[in-house]
Design a protein around this motif. Structure first.
Motif, PDB file in Angstrom:
ATOM      1  N   VAL A   1     -57.674 -28.400 -14.974  1.00 43.49           N
ATOM      2  CA  VAL A   1     -57.943 -27.691 -13.723  1.00 43.49           C
ATOM      3  C   VAL A   1     -56.605 -27.242 -13.154  1.00 43.49           C
ATOM      4  CG1 VAL A   1     -59.028 -27.774 -11.452  1.00 43.49           C
ATOM      5  CG2 VAL A   1     -59.968 -29.157 -13.316  1.00 43.49           C
ATOM      6  N   ARG A   2     -56.505 -25.943 -12.837  1.00 45.13           N
ATOM      7  CA  ARG A   2     -55.271 -25.375 -12.309  1.00 45.13           C
ATOM      8  C   ARG A   2     -55.252 -25.390 -10.783  1.00 45.13           C
ATOM      9  NH1 ARG A   2     -52.390 -22.987 -16.357  1.00 45.13           N
ATOM     10  NH2 ARG A   2     -53.547 -22.059 -18.078  1.00 45.13           N
ATOM     11  N   ASN A   3     -54.048 -25.539 -10.231  1.00 46.62           N
ATOM     12  CA  ASN A   3     -53.855 -25.425  -8.783  1.00 46.62           C
ATOM     13  C   ASN A   3     -53.490 -23.984  -8.435  1.00 46.62           C
ATOM     14  OD1 ASN A   3     -51.139 -25.140  -9.509  1.00 46.62           O
ATOM     15  ND2 ASN A   3     -50.590 -27.216  -8.892  1.00 46.62           N
ATOM     16  N   GLU A   4     -53.183 -23.748  -7.180  1.00 46.44           N
ATOM     17  CA  GLU A   4     -52.874 -22.388  -6.720  1.00 46.44           C
ATOM     18  C   GLU A   4     -51.610 -21.818  -7.368  1.00 46.44           C
ATOM     19  OE1 GLU A   4     -55.493 -24.241  -3.645  1.00 46.44           O
ATOM     20  OE2 GLU A   4     -53.763 -24.936  -4.769  1.00 46.44           O
ATOM     21  N   ALA A   5     -50.724 -22.689  -7.845  1.00 46.72           N
ATOM     22  CA  ALA A   5     -49.489 -22.243  -8.508  1.00 46.72           C
ATOM     23  C   ALA A   5     -49.724 -21.932  -9.990  1.00 46.72           C
ATOM     24  CB  ALA A   5     -48.410 -23.306  -8.360  1.00 46.72           C
ATOM     25  N   GLY A   6     -50.965 -22.133 -10.447  1.00 45.37           N
ATOM     26  CA  GLY A   6     -51.289 -21.853 -11.845  1.00 45.37           C
ATOM     27  C   GLY A   6     -50.976 -22.998 -12.795  1.00 45.37           C
TER      28      GLY A   6
END
Length: 93
Positions: free
Chosen positions: A41-46
Motif C-alpha cells: 500500500v502506497r502513501n501520498e509520497a508514492g
C-alpha cells in the motif's frame, strides 16, 4: 492475514480505514514477507509503507475487494505478473 508498517515510511491518511475494514494481525516484516501473496500500500509520497500478507488465495481476494471498496486502485490489476514481489500494489490513484 498479517500486516506490518515499513520503518521510516509515513502511513497514508486513509490507513485507519484499512485497519478498520480488514481483519489483520500485526507481525514482524520478515513474517509478513513469508506469506504466499503480498499486497503493498502506497502513501501520498508514492512509497510503499504497509505490507499485507495473505496465506490463502481467498484471503488475498477478500483483501483486494476491501481495498477497492475503500476507493484505492491496484496498479497491477491489468497484469498477471507480480512486481518487486508484490501481487497487488494499492494507492489512491
Amino acid at each position: 492475514m498479517k500486516t506490518t508498517l515499513l520503518e521510516g515510511k509515513k502511513p497514508a491518511h486513509f490507513d485507519k480505514h484499512i485497519i478498520g475494514n480488514l481483519l489483520l494481525d500485526v507481525a514482524p516484516v520478515d513474517e509478513v514477507r513469508q506469506e504466499k501473496m503480498l499486497i503493498g500500500v502506497r502513501n501520498e509520497a508514492g512509497e510503499i509503507y504497509r505490507l499485507i500478507g495473505a496465506a490463502k488465495v481467498n484471503s488475498f481476494i477478500n483483501a483486494v475487494e476491501e481495498l477497492l471498496d475503500l476507493g484505492l486502485v491496484d496498479e497491477l490489476k491489468d497484469t498477471e505478473d507480480s512486481r518487486d514481489g508484490y501481487d497487488a500494489i494499492f494507492s489512491e490513484s
